[in-house]
Design a protein around this motif. Structure first.
Motif, short mmCIF file in Angstrom:
data_model
loop_
_atom_site.label_atom_id
_atom_site.label_comp_id
_atom_site.label_asym_id
_atom_site.label_seq_id
_atom_site.Cartn_x
_atom_site.Cartn_y
_atom_site.Cartn_z
N GLY A 113 -11.35 -3.39 -1.11
CA GLY A 113 -10.48 -2.91 -0.05
C GLY A 113 -10.71 -1.44 0.23
N SER A 114 -9.63 -0.74 0.59
CA SER A 114 -9.74 0.67 0.95
C SER A 114 -10.04 1.57 -0.24
CB SER A 114 -8.44 1.13 1.62
OG SER A 114 -7.39 1.20 0.67
N GLY A 115 -9.65 1.13 -1.43
CA GLY A 115 -9.83 1.95 -2.62
C GLY A 115 -8.62 2.80 -2.95
N LEU A 116 -7.57 2.78 -2.09
CA LEU A 116 -6.34 3.52 -2.36
C LEU A 116 -5.17 2.55 -2.50
CD1 LEU A 116 -6.48 6.59 0.08
CD2 LEU A 116 -7.10 6.50 -2.34
N TYR A 117 -4.29 2.83 -3.49
CA TYR A 117 -3.21 1.90 -3.79
C TYR A 117 -1.96 2.67 -4.21
CZ TYR A 117 -7.15 -1.22 -3.89
OH TYR A 117 -8.29 -1.90 -3.52
N TRP A 118 -0.79 2.04 -3.98
CA TRP A 118 0.47 2.55 -4.50
C TRP A 118 0.63 2.05 -5.93
CZ3 TRP A 118 2.28 6.31 -1.75
CH2 TRP A 118 2.15 6.31 -0.35
N ALA A 119 0.91 2.96 -6.85
CA ALA A 119 1.00 2.56 -8.26
C ALA A 119 2.17 1.62 -8.52
CB ALA A 119 1.13 3.80 -9.14
N SER A 120 3.29 1.84 -7.86
CA SER A 120 4.50 1.07 -8.16
C SER A 120 4.34 -0.41 -7.85
CB SER A 120 5.69 1.63 -7.39
OG SER A 120 5.46 1.53 -5.98
N SER A 121 3.55 -0.74 -6.84
CA SER A 121 3.41 -2.14 -6.42
C SER A 121 1.99 -2.65 -6.48
CB SER A 121 3.92 -2.29 -4.98
OG SER A 121 3.14 -1.49 -4.09
N ALA A 122 1.01 -1.76 -6.73
CA ALA A 122 -0.42 -2.08 -6.67
C ALA A 122 -0.82 -2.54 -5.27
CB ALA A 122 -0.81 -3.13 -7.70
N GLU A 123 -0.02 -2.18 -4.26
CA GLU A 123 -0.30 -2.55 -2.88
C GLU A 123 -1.36 -1.63 -2.29
OE1 GLU A 123 2.03 -2.79 1.46
OE2 GLU A 123 3.14 -2.41 -0.41
#
Length: 592
Positions: free
Chosen positions: A448-458
């Motif tokens: 994917g984009s390579g960037l994620y939110w830590a809290s949800s892994a989204e």
């Protein structure tokens, strides 16, 4: 016993996944060019050739000459041969004064050696733990064989009758006999199965006794065992209960024993990563503490007079130990893998510089450069409170956000309270930082984009932007900058809540890694491909060279491009700190 093994080693599944990613992750030059051609609007970078500020570059902290010292043996000519996984090399050293006379690395087919041994014919064998291969070469560098065994191949040794054995650690578990010519297929002795993925508990550096049995330590269980390696034994996946193998527990009560070798006195000398060296009577199981050193002990080899040479993985040093216990340092220790850097408030109003050093998180005094504290990272975690192996860090108030692609996780850590948040859902996190009420993670293993939110892994969707491999991150609290090592771009991303907006591309850099914002509207960038530190004026796009000729880390094994992340941070005084893993140093840049 199986319950104990499995409860101690749940994290090893993540390491095994990491190994697969390491071996398969790559991006060719052609792919990088294709990615560049798919970018949207770019902000052109211009060169500033009339920089009015004079910068002074100095080596602030000097580390060890070896990037972590692992397996060791004495060559036919009397020199020491030392394996270094992190350094991706075999170091050849004079035993009398520690002079390094050769470094055998990837250019000669050595890719992350963890152990090595000289065969009866004088040829050198080594194990590349991450790729799973065993190599063989002459001392003049002629490669004679390179055979795949399994990821995690680590300790290697010969029996008195010339049979060759290896075992698996951390990325696998098992015991094998090899053809010394590395031609015939490996003969499995102990193998992992789905029902019993860790049958031994990581048999590490072993030796043979006059009774013909193999003696070695179990790193995860804290045991020393002996095994009958008779060639007629059938393969087993239940070594503790299979009578055909005849496995015996010799001694217990160790923490993480890493090596066991017989001395001329007939006793088995056991190195524990705690820094303790024990003598064990294999007839009775009695163990006696011999000496205590710095934690991180890895391997040893004996001389005929009863002295032995010993290595330390965490600090990179090599010592000679006399039968009396007196030690002589041959090669000094220090930093072994300087990577992420961050500054927190220290004592007396001074900055405290923190450095991610793979096996340890180190704290330095920014005035003297002295190491003030050291916090151990755990290869085999003892629980959720264990600090992961620190590879990158960023400031989060009085805390640090720690990321590690080797451990496969992100944590928020405090110098007094330890781990206060943990995010284990990331297999190859390259960097992570606090952004508003969450943490943004750049991960090279999730696609994917390579960037994620830590809290949800989204995933953080970056519409219209194709990325190669995002790594270094920086933020001012409203905007996030993300470095793409492959394309040479830096993404400047605005946010409306958690939705990216106004994405701009800063193009034309050479393998950007570490990022840091200064107080005058500039973005500092470590450019791995140009071996320099640059400053980008975010208003004009003008690039200024701050420092060049940096000895940065090396790419390795087709792994995430930042095999050794080159970090940068800025202190409250304006001093700039840059990690230089190629020379095991931390640089400091000041203005005249």
């Amino acid at each position: 016993m199986k319950t104990k093994i499995q409860s101690s080693l749940k994290a090893m599944f993540k390491l095994a996944i990491m190994a697969l990613i390491v071996m398969t992750y790559s991006c060719s030059k052609e792919t990088a060019q294709e990615l560049k051609e798919t970018q949207g609007a770019e902000k052109a970078i211009s060169e500033n050739t009339t920089n009015e500020i004079n910068y002074v570059l100095e080596t602030f902290i000097q580390g060890s000459p070896i990037s972590g010292a692992n397996g060791i043996d004495i060559g036919p000519e009397g020199n020491l041969y030392i394996a270094s996984v992190t350094g991706q090399e075999i170091v050849v050293m004079k035993e009398n004064d520690g002079e390094i006379i050769d470094r055998i690395g990837p250019e000669r087919g050595v890719l992350g050696p963890d152990d090595l041994v000289f065969g009866p014919d004088g040829t050198l064998y080594w194990t590349d733990i991450l790729t799973g291969f065993v190599g063989r070469m002459t001392t003049d560098g002629q490669q004679l064989g390179y055979q795949f065994v399994a990821p995690g191949v680590n300790p290697i040794g010969f029996s008195p009758d010339g049979r060759l054995f290896v075992a698996l650690d951390f990325l696998g578990d098992g015991l094998y006999e090899l053809d010394p010519n590395l031609v015939e297929p490996p003969r499995p002795i102990v193998v992992a199965t789905e029902d019993n993925p860790f049958p031994l508990g990581f048999l590490n550096a072993f030796d043979f006794c006059s009774d013909g049995r193999l003696y070695g330590p179990l790193f995860a269980l804290g045991y020393v065992i002996s095994v009958n390696v008779d060639a007629d034994n059938p393969v087993t996946s239940d070594p503790f209960n299979d009578p055909d193998l005849d496995l015996q527990i010799v001694a217990t009560g160790f923490k993480n024993p890493a090596a066991a070798k017989f001395g001329p006195d007939g006793l088995l000398y056991v190195l524990d990563q705690t820094g303790e060296v024990f003598k064990v009577n294999v007839e009775t199981g009695e163990k006696t503490l011999f000496i205590t050193c710095q934690p991180g002990l890895d391997n040893l080899v004996f001389c005929a007079d009863g002295a032995f040479y010993m290595t330390n993985a965490d600090y990179g040093w090599v010592d000679e130990i006399q039968p009396s216990g007196e030690s002589r340092n041959i090669s000094r220790g220090g930093l072994i893998a300087p990577q992420g850097l961050a500054v927190l408030p220290g004592t007396n109003g001074q900055d405290a510089l923190y450095e991610a050093d793979l096996f340890n998180l180190r704290q330095f005094n920014t005035q003297s450069g002295e190491e003030e504290n050291i916090y151990k990272g755990f290869l085999v975690p003892e629980g959720p409170e264990s600090l992961i192996l620190p590879m990158n860090i960023s400031t989060d108030g009085n805390n640090l956000v720690v990321s590690s692609w080797f451990s496969g996780g992100v944590q928020v850590w405090n110098p007094q309270d330890g781990v206060i948040e943990a995010y284990p859902a990331f297999p190859v996190p390259m960097d992570a930082l606090r952004f508003k009420d969450d943490i943004i993670v750049s991960d090279a293993g999730l696609g994917g984009s390579g960037l994620y939110w830590a809290s949800s892994a989204e995933e953080i969707a970056l519409a219209g932007i194709t990325v190669g491999s995002l790594g270094g991150l920086a933020t001012d609290g409203e905007t996030v900058w993300a470095a793409d090592w492959v394309t040479g771009n830096i993404l400047q991303i605005g946010f409306d809540g958690k939705t990216p907006t106004n994405i701009e591309v800063i193009a034309g850099l050479q393998n950007p890694e570490g990022l840091a914002l200064d107080e005058t509207g500039g973005l500092l960038v470590v450019e791995w491909g140009a071996a320099r530190l640059s400053r980008i004026d975010l208003l004009t796009g003008e690039r200024t060279t701050i420092a060049e000729g940096l000895e940065l880390g090396t790419a390795g094994l087709g792994a995430p491009p930042g095999w050794s992340f080159d970090g940068v941070t800025i202190g409250s005084s304006g001093d700039i700190y840059v990690s230089g893993a190629g020379a095991n140093v931390i640089y400091r840049v000041t203005q005249e």
